[in-house]
Scaffold this active site. Structure first.
Site, short mmCIF file in Angstrom:
data_model
loop_
_atom_site.label_atom_id
_atom_site.label_comp_id
_atom_site.label_asym_id
_atom_site.label_seq_id
_atom_site.Cartn_x
_atom_site.Cartn_y
_atom_site.Cartn_z
N GLU A 150 1.09 7.04 4.15
CA GLU A 150 1.51 6.61 5.55
C GLU A 150 2.99 6.69 5.69
OE1 GLU A 150 0.19 2.54 6.80
OE2 GLU A 150 1.97 2.29 7.88
N GLU A 155 8.48 1.33 13.66
CA GLU A 155 7.53 0.04 13.62
C GLU A 155 8.38 -0.91 13.99
OE1 GLU A 155 5.69 -0.80 9.89
OE2 GLU A 155 4.19 -1.99 10.95
#
Ligand SMILES: *[C@@H]1O[C@H](CO)[C@@H](O)[C@H](O)[C@H]1NC(C)=O
Length: 262
Positions: A150, A155
């Site tokens: 990932e 984020e």
């Protein structure tokens, strides 16, 4: 005199070495840029039709993921023929699933993204992203064949910061947070350049905010691996246990993906 001049030259040489070690090799970059191919054009959020040409709604696996939001296409809108808006609405505990207390929106790209040997990918977009407790918007790459890998291209985890993360395993993670100023009153441009290292296995990721290189991370065995690209506005989960009861918004503008793969 001579020795101080030599020292000066040596300092220049070492300085140049440090710079070239930290930034992508300009010669390789120059060659790469010649074969730039647009995978997603920056007009993708100019209409619902454009959006739906490149994206599907929800997650590749369904309509929930590690948080309190139930995702649906009803929460995904193109505003002013110009940008994507994901709207999170507090619902109170939902009858069908007590872990859920928001409706919100997620999209994922129909295509997979793979950095190939001697290639590369650039991901860029402008964001207005809420950073209040309970708000968990993200722009991320998730392994198609397994998790991890990932890469969190950007984020926001409800603490006023933006996070850049690369997961080698679930516990071996490169993670960097930066204060995210004026989150909801100004667009900020995020650019992430993914390039293969010379072992054709390790992926190098350069993360930029508004043109400034913030951090470089390395992902193990990520070259040649296909990734989903996901833009989601999740709630609670990693961003805290209580969140806003008023409606909040995650906006994305001028998203583009460029390939330099051979
Ligand atoms: C992940 O693996 C890469 C390649 O081996 C390595 O350079 C990097 O340091 C690793 N990340 C962490 C957090 O250990």
């Amino acid at each position: 005199m001579a020795s101080s001049r030599l020292l000066h030259l040596l300092a220049l040489f070492i300085g140049a070495e440090l710079v070239s070690a930290r930034h992508s090799d300009p010669h390789i970059e120059h060659a790469l840029k010649k074969r730039a191919t647009t995978l997603i054009p920056d007009t993708v959020f100019s209409s619902q039709d454009e959006l739906e040409e490149y994206f599907d709604y929800n997650y590749p696996w369904g309509d929930t993921h590690n948080g309190a939001a139930l995702m649906s296409s009803a929460q995904v809108t193109i505003i002013d023929d110009a940008y994507l808006q994901l709207e999170a609405v507090y619902t109170g505990t939902q009858a069908d699933n007590s872990a859920l207390s928001y409706n919100s929106g997620t999209i994922y790209a129909k295509q997979y993204f793979t950095v190939e040997a001697n290639g590369g990918l650039d991901f860029q977009a402008n964001f207005v992203a809420p950073v209040a407790e309970g708000c968990w918007p993200a722009f991320w790459l998730d392994g198609v064949n397994s998790w991890p890998p990932e890469i969190d291209l950007a984020e926001w985890k409800g603490d006023g910061k933006i996070s850049f993360n690369t997961f080698n395993t679930s516990s071996i993670v490169a993670a960097q947070d930066y204060t995210y100023s004026t989150p909801t009153t100004a667009w900020h441009t995020i650019l992430v350049e993914l390039r293969p290292e010379s072992d054709d296995s390790t992926l190098k990721a350069d993360f930029y905010i508004n043109g400034d290189l913030m951090t470089t991370q390395y992902g193990a065995e990520m070259v040649g691996q296909p990734f989903y690209m996901i833009i989601d506005y999740q709630m609670l989960g990693s961003s805290g246990t209580s969140g806003p009861t008023e409606n909040t918004y995650f906006d994305v503008q001028y998203l583009s993906v460029t390939s330099y793969n051979p």
